[in-house]
Design an enzyme around this catalytic site. Sequence first.
Site: not given
Ligand code: ID4
Ligand code: ZN
Length: 259
Positions: A96, A119, A201
């Site tokens: 991000h 991340h 997030t």
């Molecule tokens: N910023 S973060 O908190 O580190 C972060 C994460 F930890 C993530 F796991 C995801 N994430 C989203 C999906 C789609 C899946 C689509 C099907 C339903 C579950 C999510 N794959 N991984 C994510 F987008 C993200 F931003």
């Molecule tokens: Zn993230």
Amino acid sequence: MAHWGYMTTNGPSTWGKDFPIANGERQSPIDIVTTAAEYDSDVLGSNALSTNYTPESEVKLVNNGHSIMCQITKKGVLTGGPLGKDEYRLEQFHLHWGAEDNRGSEHTVDGKMYASELHLVHWNASKYSSFADAVQKPDGLAVLGIFITPGVACNQFKVISDNCGKLKTSGAEMTVDTTLDPTLLLPSNTSDYWTYLGSLTTPPLFESVTWIVFKEPVEYSKEQLLALRNLVDSDGNHMQDNYRPPAALKQRKVKKTFT
Ligand SMILES: NS(=O)(=O)c1c(F)c(F)c(-n2cc(CC3CCCCC3)nn2)c(F)c1F
Ligand SMILES: [Zn+2]
């Protein structure tokens, strides 16, 4: 449903419409108030956080419309610290960032925002069978948060920053024939961190993440940060300011491993 994003019309303040958990009890990111964090020696003492990653033999990059993501194919493991004996497997990493150096991280430290935040997303392979199975469980995921600050170039990040130009549009994917060792994306000090129970997030904002945010930032060069800002999101705009502002801490305590 207008696809969620980071613009005024579909940004974090609108996510609660389609994802009511946005106002939940363990949302992320948060502002880390350093004086309120509780030193917890047993988190440190019993078994230190440890990573055992296998270098990727090729690098799979995806512009998923709201970040640039590297899909991991090797079996890297994170365990220890707040995770106890459970082994969490590295699934992907992404970032991000802001339109300018004064903003872009999701977690803040006493209100200070960094230029970007990396991340590394892991899922609990000791208890669940896949990322999709773990993603909605309260102890399903563990994410390492690394603050990024402008400075010297990060060599291990070059494979990503040098290829952003080829991943301009949302949905673009590419495989780079080079190795990448996720260990080299971590700060040199991985003993000092804050940890708390939170969420994804981004939508669907599932409250399934044990967050581990390192105190020591990593430096990326101006050029590497600029490469991120030239990516294009799913609406055809420059992918910038793709960070969620801090959510309420509510009844949570942040623990720290250092005094
Ligand atoms: N910023 S973060 O908190 O580190 C972060 C994460 F930890 C993530 F796991 C995801 N994430 C989203 C999906 C789609 C899946 C689509 C099907 C339903 C579950 C999510 N794959 N991984 C994510 F987008 C993200 F931003
Ligand atoms: Zn993230």
